[in-house]
Design a protein around this motif. Structure first.
Motif, mmCIF file in Angstrom:
data_model
loop_
_atom_site.group_PDB
_atom_site.id
_atom_site.type_symbol
_atom_site.label_atom_id
_atom_site.label_comp_id
_atom_site.label_asym_id
_atom_site.label_seq_id
_atom_site.Cartn_x
_atom_site.Cartn_y
_atom_site.Cartn_z
ATOM 1 N N LYS A 93 -3.912 0.172 -8.629
ATOM 2 C CA LYS A 93 -4.334 1.558 -8.857
ATOM 3 C C LYS A 93 -5.711 1.884 -8.292
ATOM 4 O O LYS A 93 -6.364 2.825 -8.735
ATOM 5 C CB LYS A 93 -4.264 1.922 -10.356
ATOM 6 N N ASN A 94 -6.136 1.098 -7.319
ATOM 7 C CA ASN A 94 -7.317 1.470 -6.550
ATOM 8 C C ASN A 94 -6.899 2.479 -5.486
ATOM 9 O O ASN A 94 -5.801 2.384 -4.927
ATOM 10 C CB ASN A 94 -7.933 0.253 -5.878
ATOM 11 N N VAL A 95 -7.772 3.418 -5.180
ATOM 12 C CA VAL A 95 -7.453 4.433 -4.182
ATOM 13 C C VAL A 95 -8.650 4.690 -3.274
ATOM 14 O O VAL A 95 -9.802 4.653 -3.712
ATOM 15 C CB VAL A 95 -6.987 5.755 -4.838
ATOM 16 N N VAL A 96 -8.334 4.902 -2.007
ATOM 17 C CA VAL A 96 -9.315 5.341 -1.018
ATOM 18 C C VAL A 96 -8.885 6.725 -0.556
ATOM 19 O O VAL A 96 -7.703 6.953 -0.251
ATOM 20 C CB VAL A 96 -9.361 4.362 0.176
ATOM 21 N N ILE A 97 -9.819 7.659 -0.515
ATOM 22 C CA ILE A 97 -9.547 9.026 -0.074
ATOM 23 C C ILE A 97 -9.968 9.146 1.379
ATOM 24 O O ILE A 97 -11.106 8.838 1.735
ATOM 25 C CB ILE A 97 -10.293 10.048 -0.941
ATOM 26 N N ILE A 98 -9.039 9.584 2.223
ATOM 27 C CA ILE A 98 -9.291 9.684 3.658
ATOM 28 C C ILE A 98 -9.181 11.137 4.112
ATOM 29 O O ILE A 98 -8.153 11.786 3.906
ATOM 30 C CB ILE A 98 -8.319 8.790 4.449
ATOM 31 N N ASP A 99 -10.246 11.654 4.687
ATOM 32 C CA ASP A 99 -10.312 13.016 5.235
ATOM 33 C C ASP A 99 -9.945 14.082 4.204
ATOM 34 O O ASP A 99 -8.970 14.821 4.383
ATOM 35 C CB ASP A 99 -9.406 13.146 6.467
ATOM 36 N N PRO A 100 -10.725 14.210 3.133
ATOM 37 C CA PRO A 100 -10.399 15.217 2.123
ATOM 38 C C PRO A 100 -10.631 16.632 2.654
ATOM 39 O O PRO A 100 -11.767 17.035 2.893
ATOM 40 C CB PRO A 100 -11.355 14.893 0.967
ATOM 41 N N GLU B 266 -4.045 7.537 -13.136
ATOM 42 C CA GLU B 266 -5.068 6.594 -13.590
ATOM 43 C C GLU B 266 -5.607 5.752 -12.432
ATOM 44 O O GLU B 266 -5.731 4.534 -12.512
ATOM 45 C CB GLU B 266 -4.508 5.700 -14.699
ATOM 46 N N LEU B 267 -5.940 6.436 -11.351
ATOM 47 C CA LEU B 267 -6.425 5.760 -10.159
ATOM 48 C C LEU B 267 -7.941 5.610 -10.200
ATOM 49 O O LEU B 267 -8.652 6.460 -10.731
ATOM 50 C CB LEU B 267 -6.025 6.549 -8.907
ATOM 51 N N LYS B 268 -8.410 4.534 -9.603
ATOM 52 C CA LYS B 268 -9.844 4.294 -9.488
ATOM 53 C C LYS B 268 -10.260 4.516 -8.039
ATOM 54 O O LYS B 268 -9.827 3.800 -7.131
ATOM 55 C CB LYS B 268 -10.188 2.863 -9.905
ATOM 56 N N VAL B 269 -11.088 5.522 -7.800
ATOM 57 C CA VAL B 269 -11.521 5.862 -6.447
ATOM 58 C C VAL B 269 -12.606 4.887 -6.000
ATOM 59 O O VAL B 269 -13.640 4.747 -6.661
ATOM 60 C CB VAL B 269 -12.038 7.308 -6.378
ATOM 61 N N LEU B 270 -12.363 4.205 -4.864
ATOM 62 C CA LEU B 270 -13.295 3.187 -4.377
ATOM 63 C C LEU B 270 -14.145 3.649 -3.197
ATOM 64 O O LEU B 270 -15.241 3.135 -2.994
ATOM 65 C CB LEU B 270 -12.529 1.928 -3.965
ATOM 66 N N ALA B 271 -13.634 4.594 -2.413
ATOM 67 C CA ALA B 271 -14.374 4.984 -1.213
ATOM 68 C C ALA B 271 -13.837 6.295 -0.655
ATOM 69 O O ALA B 271 -12.715 6.724 -0.965
ATOM 70 C CB ALA B 271 -14.278 3.901 -0.139
ATOM 71 N N LEU B 272 -14.650 6.909 0.187
ATOM 72 C CA LEU B 272 -14.313 8.131 0.917
ATOM 73 C C LEU B 272 -14.475 7.834 2.405
ATOM 74 O O LEU B 272 -15.572 7.486 2.856
ATOM 75 C CB LEU B 272 -15.244 9.269 0.478
ATOM 76 N N LEU B 273 -13.389 7.951 3.172
ATOM 77 C CA LEU B 273 -13.414 7.657 4.597
ATOM 78 C C LEU B 273 -13.153 8.920 5.397
ATOM 79 O O LEU B 273 -12.268 9.707 5.055
ATOM 80 C CB LEU B 273 -12.341 6.627 4.970
ATOM 81 N N MET C 235 0.836 -1.193 0.000
ATOM 82 C CA MET C 235 0.000 0.000 0.000
ATOM 83 C C MET C 235 0.879 1.254 0.000
ATOM 84 O O MET C 235 1.849 1.334 0.753
ATOM 85 C CB MET C 235 -0.896 0.011 1.250
ATOM 86 N N LYS C 236 0.525 2.184 -0.830
ATOM 87 C CA LYS C 236 1.227 3.460 -0.892
ATOM 88 C C LYS C 236 0.335 4.538 -0.289
ATOM 89 O O LYS C 236 -0.859 4.591 -0.577
ATOM 90 C CB LYS C 236 1.551 3.798 -2.352
ATOM 91 N N ILE C 237 0.918 5.391 0.548
ATOM 92 C CA ILE C 237 0.178 6.502 1.143
ATOM 93 C C ILE C 237 0.717 7.807 0.570
ATOM 94 O O ILE C 237 1.932 8.066 0.594
ATOM 95 C CB ILE C 237 0.312 6.513 2.677
ATOM 96 N N VAL C 238 -0.181 8.616 0.052
ATOM 97 C CA VAL C 238 0.169 9.936 -0.478
ATOM 98 C C VAL C 238 -0.532 10.988 0.372
ATOM 99 O O VAL C 238 -1.732 10.879 0.640
ATOM 100 C CB VAL C 238 -0.253 10.077 -1.955
ATOM 101 N N PHE D 8 -10.992 -2.738 0.484
ATOM 102 C CA PHE D 8 -11.107 -1.983 -0.764
ATOM 103 C C PHE D 8 -9.996 -2.439 -1.704
ATOM 104 O O PHE D 8 -8.810 -2.209 -1.415
ATOM 105 C CB PHE D 8 -10.978 -0.478 -0.514
ATOM 106 N N GLY D 9 -10.360 -3.092 -2.798
ATOM 107 C CA GLY D 9 -9.328 -3.629 -3.670
ATOM 108 C C GLY D 9 -8.446 -4.576 -2.883
ATOM 109 O O GLY D 9 -8.933 -5.496 -2.221
ATOM 110 N N LYS D 10 -7.132 -4.336 -2.921
ATOM 111 C CA LYS D 10 -6.200 -5.182 -2.181
ATOM 112 C C LYS D 10 -5.837 -4.585 -0.822
ATOM 113 O O LYS D 10 -4.918 -5.067 -0.154
ATOM 114 C CB LYS D 10 -4.939 -5.404 -3.024
ATOM 115 N N MET D 11 -6.567 -3.538 -0.418
ATOM 116 C CA MET D 11 -6.289 -2.865 0.852
ATOM 117 C C MET D 11 -7.320 -3.268 1.898
ATOM 118 O O MET D 11 -8.497 -3.439 1.587
ATOM 119 C CB MET D 11 -6.344 -1.344 0.673
#
Length: 212
Positions: free
Chosen positions: A23-30, A49-56, A1-4, A122-125
Motif C-alpha cells: 500500500k505504498n504509492v508514488v504519485i506521478i505527474d499530478p 489506506e495508501l501511504k504516499v512516498l514520493a511525487l515524481l 505493481m498496480k497502476i491507477v 520506493f517501498g517495493k517499487m
C-alpha cells in the motif's frame, strides 16, 4: 505493481498512481486542477489506506504539475524532477495565464534532481530513469522492467508523439529519444502516456508516425 490512472484538468492530462502490495504509492505527474479533482485523488488514497512516498514529474509542463503544490502540502513528500527541466517548471504560472487557468498554483521547487540511468526505489517499487528530451528539455520516463511498463509522460503516444513547438522542444531530439531509447525496450512493454490511451512499444514500432 498496480497502476491507477486519473485524467484531470482542461488539458486532459493523465495522472498516475503506482502502488505496491504494501500500500505504498508514488504519485506521478499530478494534473489535478479543480478542487473536485484534488478531492478525488485524496479520497482514493484515503479509502485505500495508501501511504504516499514520493511525487515524481516526468517534466515540468503546466498540465503535468497542476497538482504539485497540493500533493506537497497534503502529503509532505519530496518532489523529483530532472534539473534541466526546472526552467520549464518555472514557466507554469505564465503558461497558466496564457490559457486563462486562473486557479493554477505555482509548483514548489524540486527536492531531488533525478538523472539518466538512476534507479529510484520506493517501498517495493523501483523505476529506472530514462532521460528523454525533445518534448521538454529535461523530460524523463520511469521504466519498470520487472513489471514490463513505462510511464513516459509526453514522449510517445498511441499513434503519435509529443509536440515540439513549445519552448525547449526539438524534433530531432525527440526522434532520437523514441527510436534509440524507447524502441530498444521489449515489444511487450506497456506504455502509460501523458494523454490518451495506453499502448505498447511493439505497436508503436510498427505504426508510429515518428518513423515516417
Amino acid at each position: 505493481m498496480k497502476i491507477v490512472k486519473f485524467t484531470f484538468n482542461p488539458i486532459q492530462e493523465n495522472t498516475y498512481l503506482a502502488i505496491d502490495d504494501e500500500k505504498n504509492v508514488v504519485i506521478i505527474d499530478p494534473g489535478c486542477y479543480f478542487e473536485e479533482e484534488r478531492q478525488l485523488l485524496r479520497d482514493y488514497i484515503s479509502k485505500n489506506e495508501l501511504k504516499v512516498l514520493a511525487l515524481l514529474n516526468t517534466h515540468g509542463h503546466l498540465d503535468h504539475i497542476m497538482g504539485n503544490a497540493f500533493v506537497k502540502r497534503e502529503y509532505g513528500v519530496d518532489l523529483y524532477l530532472h534539473e534541466t527541466d526546472v526552467v520549464t517548471l518555472q514557466m507554469g504560472g505564465r503558461s497558466a495565464q496564457l490559457y486563462g487557468l486562473n486557479l493554477f498554483e505555482d509548483s514548489p521547487m524540486p527536492d531531488v534532481f533525478i538523472k539518466e540511468g538512476e534507479i529510484l526505489q520506493f517501498g517495493k517499487m523501483s523505476f529506472h530513469v530514462i532521460f528523454g528530451p525533445g518534448h521538454a528539455p529535461g523530460h524523463v520516463a520511469f521504466y519498470s522492467p520487472e513489471n514490463k511498463l513505462i510511464i513516459n509522460g509526453d514522449i510517445l503516444f498511441k499513434g503519435s508523439y509529443g509536440r515540439v513547438d513549445l519552448p525547449g522542444g526539438d524534433f530531432n531530439q525527440l526522434k532520437h529519444t523514441i527510436t534509440q531509447k524507447l524502441f530498444t525496450l521489449p515489444d511487450d512493454t506497456l506504455v502509460y502516456t501523458g494523454h490518451g490511451e495506453e499502448t505498447t512499444i511493439g505497436e508503436e514500432k510498427k505504426n508510429n508516425p515518428i518513423l515516417w
